[in-house]
Design a protein around this motif. Structure first.
Motif, short mmCIF file in Angstrom:
data_model
loop_
_atom_site.label_atom_id
_atom_site.label_comp_id
_atom_site.label_asym_id
_atom_site.label_seq_id
_atom_site.Cartn_x
_atom_site.Cartn_y
_atom_site.Cartn_z
N MET A 255 36.03 40.95 29.44
CA MET A 255 36.83 41.13 30.37
C MET A 255 37.66 42.79 30.28
SD MET A 255 36.31 38.90 32.65
CE MET A 255 35.64 37.45 33.15
N VAL A 256 38.24 43.60 31.73
CA VAL A 256 39.24 43.80 31.58
C VAL A 256 39.85 44.11 32.87
CG1 VAL A 256 37.85 45.83 29.94
CG2 VAL A 256 37.56 46.10 32.49
N LYS A 257 41.34 44.47 32.32
CA LYS A 257 42.25 44.06 34.02
C LYS A 257 41.99 45.75 35.10
CE LYS A 257 44.92 41.04 32.78
NZ LYS A 257 44.67 39.41 33.40
N ALA A 258 41.63 45.92 36.21
CA ALA A 258 42.06 46.97 37.16
C ALA A 258 42.36 45.69 38.24
CB ALA A 258 39.82 46.85 37.53
N ALA A 259 43.29 47.35 39.23
CA ALA A 259 43.42 47.08 40.33
C ALA A 259 41.90 47.12 41.80
CB ALA A 259 44.18 48.34 40.14
N ILE A 260 42.62 45.29 42.53
CA ILE A 260 40.95 46.17 43.21
C ILE A 260 41.43 45.92 44.50
CG2 ILE A 260 39.49 44.33 43.55
CD1 ILE A 260 39.05 43.13 40.84
N LEU A 261 40.84 46.31 45.77
CA LEU A 261 41.42 46.23 46.71
C LEU A 261 40.58 44.99 47.81
CD1 LEU A 261 42.48 47.92 49.54
CD2 LEU A 261 40.66 49.59 49.13
N ARG A 262 41.05 44.30 47.84
CA ARG A 262 40.45 43.20 48.86
C ARG A 262 40.49 43.21 50.08
NH1 ARG A 262 37.89 39.62 45.94
NH2 ARG A 262 38.53 40.03 43.31
N GLY A 263 41.61 43.94 50.68
CA GLY A 263 41.29 44.80 52.38
C GLY A 263 42.32 45.74 52.37
N TYR A 264 41.59 46.31 53.91
CA TYR A 264 42.03 47.43 53.87
C TYR A 264 43.23 47.08 54.83
CZ TYR A 264 37.68 49.27 54.07
OH TYR A 264 36.19 50.19 53.72
N GLY A 265 44.48 48.50 54.06
CA GLY A 265 45.88 48.02 54.52
C GLY A 265 46.59 46.92 53.80
N GLU A 266 45.58 46.30 52.68
CA GLU A 266 46.55 45.59 51.71
C GLU A 266 46.56 46.36 50.40
OE1 GLU A 266 44.07 42.32 51.46
OE2 GLU A 266 43.62 41.83 53.77
N PRO A 267 47.80 45.85 49.14
CA PRO A 267 48.14 46.19 48.17
C PRO A 267 47.04 45.46 47.38
CG PRO A 267 49.97 44.47 49.11
CD PRO A 267 49.01 44.91 50.44
N LEU A 268 46.88 47.30 45.94
CA LEU A 268 45.99 46.18 45.76
C LEU A 268 46.28 45.28 44.36
CD1 LEU A 268 45.29 50.22 44.01
CD2 LEU A 268 44.01 48.64 45.76
N THR A 269 45.35 44.29 43.96
CA THR A 269 45.55 43.24 43.21
C THR A 269 45.32 43.41 41.86
OG1 THR A 269 43.48 42.11 44.11
CG2 THR A 269 45.41 41.68 44.97
N ILE A 270 45.65 42.90 40.73
CA ILE A 270 45.32 43.28 39.06
C ILE A 270 44.80 41.01 38.80
CG2 ILE A 270 46.04 43.58 37.21
CD1 ILE A 270 46.53 45.76 38.98
N GLU A 271 43.15 42.32 38.45
CA GLU A 271 42.62 40.74 38.06
C GLU A 271 41.58 41.79 36.52
OE1 GLU A 271 40.31 39.10 41.79
OE2 GLU A 271 41.69 40.24 43.04
N ASP A 272 40.80 40.74 36.50
CA ASP A 272 40.41 40.73 35.71
C ASP A 272 38.50 40.91 36.06
OD1 ASP A 272 41.70 40.42 33.25
OD2 ASP A 272 41.52 38.01 33.37
N ALA B 251 52.64 51.99 34.54
CA ALA B 251 51.17 50.79 33.92
C ALA B 251 51.09 50.75 35.02
CB ALA B 251 52.68 49.68 33.26
N LEU B 252 50.11 50.12 34.89
CA LEU B 252 48.85 49.17 35.99
C LEU B 252 49.11 48.67 36.49
CD1 LEU B 252 45.79 50.22 36.94
CD2 LEU B 252 45.60 47.83 35.38
N GLN B 253 50.28 47.68 36.36
CA GLN B 253 50.61 46.73 37.24
C GLN B 253 51.42 47.47 38.30
OE1 GLN B 253 50.88 46.33 33.96
NE2 GLN B 253 53.14 46.33 32.84
N ASP B 254 51.98 48.65 38.20
CA ASP B 254 53.69 49.80 39.02
C ASP B 254 52.19 49.69 39.93
OD1 ASP B 254 55.45 47.71 37.71
OD2 ASP B 254 54.94 50.02 36.11
N ILE B 255 51.14 50.32 39.28
CA ILE B 255 50.47 51.10 40.94
C ILE B 255 50.37 51.03 42.40
CG2 ILE B 255 48.74 49.42 41.45
CD1 ILE B 255 46.69 51.54 41.06
N ASN B 256 51.18 50.07 42.97
CA ASN B 256 51.39 49.78 44.38
C ASN B 256 52.30 50.07 44.28
OD1 ASN B 256 48.93 47.77 45.26
ND2 ASN B 256 49.75 46.30 44.80
#
Length: 360
Positions: free
Chosen positions: A1-18, A336-341
């Motif tokens: 498992m790794v952390k990644a910034a995922i786009l789930r919907g256009y116009g939405e913030p990225l979410t940090i998930e495994d 950091a990755l968690q500050d990407i938005n």
């Protein structure tokens, strides 16, 4: 498992998930991500300007260290430092053999979003974008998506070579072939525009005119080699260029707007060349006055600086280590990755040249 910034919907913030990565296939390489730059192309994708299957991991301006390689990979090894190539290329198709690596469309090395199955969350596929997906702690890519670099090159700065710097300097060196002593105008002073200015200075241009609407970016442009600046919010850029030099030999459009593309052509001297670098919405059309073609003015596109990736990235490393290429000045923030938005918010506000996500 790794952390990644995922786009789930256009116009939405990225979410940090495994996310899970598969093991490297025969022609693949697993890389520990060191740094990834935030690019306007990513922002356009997040906003839905260019759409692809979701959920997805973006990020293409990336550097890292090789962790393991597939059985057919013999020119990379564990511990090698690498830069990701936005345009993964096969090296042997018609375009590659003609010297147009960035235009390679070979399905052997690249695939449209949704086809590759390198990332997942359980039974759910997570789509790889730009054949890289650098907004993650690890990336799994085709070997031809990587260029090996010197180990003494700082990896946070090396990340920028994969897109912004390669695009801007390549447009100068390869697409336009700017001549020493010439006059140059650059419209847009973001990461690509500043790199274009830097490239023009390295190429020996005598006058380099930077054009933007933000005074802070114009001041930064002077640091990168601009000899003159024009605030497009208070004066007509074309008229200002004509007053300064009577038209330029080369212009570069680094924004992706109809108006600025047309301005880049209008500000040329006779026999001048306009190079359009900016990323446009799919339906944009550019109008040019046909009478000006009688002055032998030319306009062309440029993708990734028309670069030969396995050659030019190494050359940019050498220019940086020599002190000519300005990468330290290009990085406004390391986050950091968690500050990407927050990093993308800074981009939208025009307060940074480049923000870079740095991984521990």
């Amino acid at each position: 498992m790794v952390k990644a910034a995922i786009l789930r919907g256009y116009g939405e913030p990225l979410t940090i998930e495994d996310v899970e990565l598969t093991a490297p296939g025969p022609d693949e390489v697993l890389v520990k991500t060191a740094a990834v730059g935030l690019c306007h192309s990513d922002l356009h994708a997040m906003q839905g300007l260019y759409q692809f299957p979701l959920p997805a991991v973006m990020g293409h301006e990336v550097s890292g260290v090789v962790l393991s390689v597939g059985e057919h990979v013999h020119d990379l090894a564990e511990g090698d430092h690498v830069v990701g190539c936005l345009s993964v290329h096969c090296g042997h198709c018609r375009q590659c053999e003609a010297g147009h690596q960035v235009l390679c469309q070979s399905p052997q090395v690249k695939a449209p979003p949704g086809e590759l199955r390198r990332l997942a969350q359980g039974d759910t596929q997570v789509n790889q974008i730009f054949n890289l997906s650098g907004f993650a702690e690890r990336l799994l890519v085709h070997r031809r998506a990587l260029v090996k670099i010197r180990q003494d090159m700082p990896l946070d700065r090396a990340a920028l070579l994969g897109c912004a710097v390669l695009t801007g300097t390549g447009a100068v060196f390869r697409s336009a072939r700017v001549a020493p002593g010439s006059t140059v105008a650059v419209i847009g002073c973001g990461g690509v525009g500043l790199s274009t200015i830097n490239g023009a200075a390295i190429a020996g241009a005598a006058r380099i005119i930077a054009i933007d609407t933000l005074p802070a970016k114009l001041e930064m442009a002077r640091t990168f080699g601009a000899t003159d600046v024009i605030d497009g919010s208070v004066m007509d850029p074309v008229a200002a260029v004509m007053e300064l030099v009577g038209g330029v030999d080369y212009s570069f459009e680094c924004i992706g707007l109809k108006a600025t593309a047309e301005q880049s052509y209008a500000m040329l001297a006779p026999a001048g060349l306009a190079t359009v670098i900016g990323l446009f919405a799919p339906d944009v059309k550019i109008e040019l006055p046909g009478i000006q073609f009688l002055q032998e003015k030319k306009i062309q596109g440029s993708f990734l600086g028309s670069s030969l990736l396995n050659i030019d990235i190494g050359r940019l490393v050498e220019l940086y280590l020599k002190g000519d290429l300005k990468l330290d000045e290009l990085i406004s923030k390391r986050i950091a990755l968690q500050d990407i938005n927050e990093g993308f918010k800074d981009m939208q506000q025009g307060t940074v040249a480049r923000s870079v996500v740095v991984f521990p």
